[in-house]
Design an enzyme around this catalytic site. Structure first.
Site, mmCIF file in Angstrom:
data_model
loop_
_atom_site.group_PDB
_atom_site.id
_atom_site.type_symbol
_atom_site.label_atom_id
_atom_site.label_comp_id
_atom_site.label_asym_id
_atom_site.label_seq_id
_atom_site.Cartn_x
_atom_site.Cartn_y
_atom_site.Cartn_z
ATOM 1 N N GLY A 1 20.573 1.293 31.284
ATOM 2 C CA GLY A 1 20.264 0.943 32.862
ATOM 3 C C GLY A 1 20.927 2.210 33.665
ATOM 4 O O GLY A 1 20.813 2.005 35.012
ATOM 5 N N ASP B 1 8.433 7.586 23.170
ATOM 6 C CA ASP B 1 8.457 8.692 22.093
ATOM 7 C C ASP B 1 9.736 8.589 21.386
ATOM 8 O O ASP B 1 10.963 8.110 21.672
ATOM 9 C CB ASP B 1 8.258 9.999 22.704
ATOM 10 C CG ASP B 1 9.733 10.526 23.417
ATOM 11 O OD1 ASP B 1 10.391 9.695 24.465
ATOM 12 O OD2 ASP B 1 10.170 11.522 23.101
ATOM 13 N N GLY C 1 7.748 8.251 29.883
ATOM 14 C CA GLY C 1 7.519 7.153 29.361
ATOM 15 C C GLY C 1 6.614 5.960 29.901
ATOM 16 O O GLY C 1 6.128 5.302 29.202
ATOM 17 N N LYS D 1 16.456 -3.869 27.034
ATOM 18 C CA LYS D 1 17.375 -4.012 25.885
ATOM 19 C C LYS D 1 18.647 -4.796 26.447
ATOM 20 O O LYS D 1 19.453 -3.923 26.734
ATOM 21 C CB LYS D 1 17.631 -2.734 25.079
ATOM 22 C CG LYS D 1 16.568 -2.076 24.237
ATOM 23 C CD LYS D 1 16.800 -0.877 23.681
ATOM 24 C CE LYS D 1 15.817 -0.149 23.033
ATOM 25 N NZ LYS D 1 16.396 1.082 22.552
ATOM 26 N N GLU E 1 8.979 0.941 35.194
ATOM 27 C CA GLU E 1 9.626 2.005 34.073
ATOM 28 C C GLU E 1 9.395 1.273 32.535
ATOM 29 O O GLU E 1 8.747 0.272 32.453
ATOM 30 C CB GLU E 1 11.019 1.589 34.327
ATOM 31 C CG GLU E 1 12.345 2.076 33.195
ATOM 32 C CD GLU E 1 12.457 3.687 33.032
ATOM 33 O OE1 GLU E 1 11.190 4.141 33.069
ATOM 34 O OE2 GLU E 1 13.519 4.171 33.173
ATOM 35 N N ASP E 2 9.194 2.050 31.578
ATOM 36 C CA ASP E 2 8.822 1.613 30.432
ATOM 37 C C ASP E 2 9.892 0.858 29.517
ATOM 38 O O ASP E 2 9.656 -0.294 29.245
ATOM 39 C CB ASP E 2 8.444 2.972 29.345
ATOM 40 C CG ASP E 2 9.744 4.032 29.417
ATOM 41 O OD1 ASP E 2 10.869 3.790 30.263
ATOM 42 O OD2 ASP E 2 9.560 5.019 28.739
ATOM 43 N N ASP F 1 17.580 0.687 28.880
ATOM 44 C CA ASP F 1 18.102 0.621 27.934
ATOM 45 C C ASP F 1 19.810 0.402 28.334
ATOM 46 O O ASP F 1 20.042 -0.802 28.490
ATOM 47 C CB ASP F 1 18.078 2.038 27.226
ATOM 48 C CG ASP F 1 18.932 2.149 26.079
ATOM 49 O OD1 ASP F 1 19.179 1.048 25.177
ATOM 50 O OD2 ASP F 1 19.028 3.126 25.417
ATOM 51 N N THR G 1 19.465 5.212 34.307
ATOM 52 C CA THR G 1 18.631 5.664 34.872
ATOM 53 C C THR G 1 18.067 5.004 36.119
ATOM 54 O O THR G 1 17.955 5.362 37.262
ATOM 55 C CB THR G 1 17.125 5.725 34.046
ATOM 56 O OG1 THR G 1 17.771 6.588 32.725
ATOM 57 C CG2 THR G 1 16.160 6.484 34.889
HETATM 58 P P1 IMP Z 1 18.685 4.144 30.145
HETATM 59 O O1 IMP Z 1 18.866 5.010 31.471
HETATM 60 O O2 IMP Z 1 19.694 4.368 29.266
HETATM 61 O O3 IMP Z 1 18.273 2.838 30.617
HETATM 62 O O4 IMP Z 1 17.621 4.875 29.450
HETATM 63 C C1 IMP Z 1 16.150 4.779 29.928
HETATM 64 C C2 IMP Z 1 15.245 5.655 29.424
HETATM 65 O O5 IMP Z 1 15.679 6.110 27.799
HETATM 66 C C3 IMP Z 1 14.060 5.082 29.199
HETATM 67 O O6 IMP Z 1 13.118 5.579 30.345
HETATM 68 C C4 IMP Z 1 13.261 5.973 27.761
HETATM 69 O O7 IMP Z 1 12.713 7.125 28.324
HETATM 70 C C5 IMP Z 1 14.572 6.133 27.151
HETATM 71 N N1 IMP Z 1 14.744 5.268 26.094
HETATM 72 C C6 IMP Z 1 15.453 4.070 25.905
HETATM 73 N N2 IMP Z 1 15.352 3.401 25.043
HETATM 74 C C7 IMP Z 1 14.517 3.999 24.201
HETATM 75 C C8 IMP Z 1 13.868 3.596 22.863
HETATM 76 O O8 IMP Z 1 14.064 2.656 22.243
HETATM 77 N N3 IMP Z 1 12.689 4.244 22.485
HETATM 78 C C9 IMP Z 1 12.545 5.558 23.402
HETATM 79 N N4 IMP Z 1 12.761 5.733 24.440
HETATM 80 C C10 IMP Z 1 13.988 4.918 24.851
#
Ligand code: IMP
Length: 175
Positions: free
Chosen positions: A105, A159, A45, A131, A99-100, A103, A107
């Site tokens: 957190g 994506d 991403g 977010k 990081e892109d 969400d 990851t």
């Molecule tokens: P986390 O581990 O829940 O913080 O998710 C992080 C990863 O989920 C990001 O690096 C993205 O690859 C993916 N992700 C989270 N939200 C979105 C979104 O709205 N669109 C696309 N990918 C997302």
């Protein structure tokens, strides 16, 4: 704009993104003056964000990429997978994770834990999007591009089920 079964509407323009990315780089250049940070971008991403950001970084720095994913289609599974491709020596380095989007957190929590274990001197995160409503982990994100609502977005590297990464702007799901 339609991708597979979902409709998306324009959300953050290419100009707004470029502007914000330049400002983030300026702040990083200032904060890391005299240091040689190791930037680690999280694939897939962040590839466009990392590229645009790093072109504005005027420090001596190293750049590396790692891969992992906790995301299946539109729902975060909460399972952080293994890091792939981390060959650099992290010990005693000033690490900046690129990081892109943060969400839940999950990851970032996993990645930071791994880098701490490997003895990084400092670890900071630069994330284009965050977010806040979706965050379930207390994570300190020093450099935030945009705080956005808890709605799915695509474009500029992000994506939906593999598609949409090549868009210059960011689009939000239409609800
Ligand atoms: P986390 O581990 O829940 O913080 O998710 C992080 C990863 O989920 C990001 O690096 C993205 O690859 C993916 N992700 C989270 N939200 C979105 C979104 O709205 N669109 C696309 N990918 C997302």
């Amino acid at each position: 704009m339609k991708i597979k079964d979902k409709n998306f509407v324009p959300f953050i323009s290419a100009e707004e993104i470029n502007d914000r990315v330049a400002k983030l780089a300026k702040q990083i250049n200032k904060d890391y003056k005299g240091k040689t940070p190791l930037f680690i971008a999280i694939l897939n991403g962040s590839f466009i964000f990392a590229s645009d950001l790093l072109k504005e970084i005027n420090l001596d720095c190293e750049i590396s990429f790692i891969k992992l994913s906790s995301y299946t289609e539109m729902a975060s599974t909460g399972n952080v997978k293994e890091l792939i491709g981390i060959n650099e020596n992290i010990f005693n380095r000033d690490v900046v994770i690129i990081e892109d989007i943060v969400d839940t957190g999950n990851t970032m929590k996993g990645v930071m834990g791994e880098f701490k274990e490997r003895g990084a001197k400092t670890i900071e995160i630069v994330s284009l999007l965050v977010k806040p409503e979706a965050l379930v982990n207390a994570i300190d994100i020093k450099y935030v591009g945009f705080e956005i609502p808890d709605k799915f977005v695509v474009g500029y590297g992000l994506d939906y089920d593999g598609l949409g990464r090549n868009k210059k702007a960011i689009y939000q799901i239409k609800s």
